[in-house]
Write an enzyme that holds these catalytic residues in place. Structure first.
Site, PDB file in Angstrom:
ATOM      1  N   ILE A  91       0.806  -1.233  -0.094  1.00 37.59           N
ATOM      2  CA  ILE A  91       0.066   0.123   0.067  1.00 37.59           C
ATOM      3  C   ILE A  91       1.013   1.331  -0.050  1.00 37.59           C
ATOM      4  O   ILE A  91       1.807   1.421   0.866  1.00 37.59           O
ATOM      5  CB  ILE A  91      -0.929   0.071   1.483  1.00 37.59           C
ATOM      6  CG1 ILE A  91      -1.527  -1.314   1.414  1.00 37.59           C
ATOM      7  CG2 ILE A  91      -1.819   1.250   1.377  1.00 37.59           C
ATOM      8  CD1 ILE A  91      -2.374  -1.402   2.600  1.00 37.59           C
ATOM      9  N   CYS A  92       0.674   2.050  -1.092  1.00 41.04           N
ATOM     10  CA  CYS A  92       1.147   3.461  -1.187  1.00 41.04           C
ATOM     11  C   CYS A  92       0.397   4.662  -0.204  1.00 41.04           C
ATOM     12  O   CYS A  92      -0.338   4.881  -0.640  1.00 41.04           O
ATOM     13  CB  CYS A  92       1.741   3.821  -2.395  1.00 41.04           C
ATOM     14  SG  CYS A  92       2.556   5.280  -2.508  1.00 41.04           S
TER      15      CYS A  92
END
Length: 152
Positions: A91-92
């Site tokens: 997840i960014c």
């Protein structure tokens, strides 16, 4: 794991088990016996692209939690297609990296991820998904993210 980390995690777990916000489900087999790894379900909010879809987040806590961020990623067979979520579950999200602060909690991370999912306009992985997945570390905490102002 330090006593302070353990106390903090027990407090957060108790809060999630007794006052879980809508869209957050604690896995009955979570956390593991030493509190280092939790699995939490998140359910897509009504009226969004992910409405009713259930995804699993895995939290892995290091010995310095809450002074260092947990490793958080999607796991399982259903990883959401989203412009800030890679197909390997990474997840960014800035609060999981540079913008982490000890004032944040498991609950606030889950709510941020639900908010991120709710604001999506299309279901697709990031443009660089294939190359990222092929070349990244297995640990998302070891990734150097480049956050940019894009339209989700």
């Amino acid at each position: 794991m330090s006593d302070a980390s353990r106390r903090r995690l027990l407090k957060e777990l108790n809060q999630l088990q007794t006052e879980s916000p809508p869209g957050i489900i604690i896995d009955k087999n979570s956390p593991d016996s030493d509190l280092k790894q939790w699995r939490i379900g998140v359910v897509g909010a009504k009226g969004t692209l992910y409405e009713g879809e259930v995804f699993t987040l895995q939290f892995t806590f290091g010995s310095q939690y809450p002074f260092s961020s947990p490793e958080v990623m999607f796991v399982g067979d259903t990883i959401p297609a989203h412009p800030h979520i890679y197909s390997n579950g990474h997840i960014c999200l800035s609060i999981l990296a540079d913008d982490w602060t000890p004032a944040l909690s498991v609950q606030s991370v889950c709510l941020s991820i639900l908010s991120m999912l709710s604001s999506a306009r299309e279901k697709k992985h990031p443009m660089d998904d294939a190359i990222y997945v092929r070349t990244c570390s297995k640990n998302p905490s070891k990734t150097r993210w480049w956050f940019h102002d894009d339209k989700v």
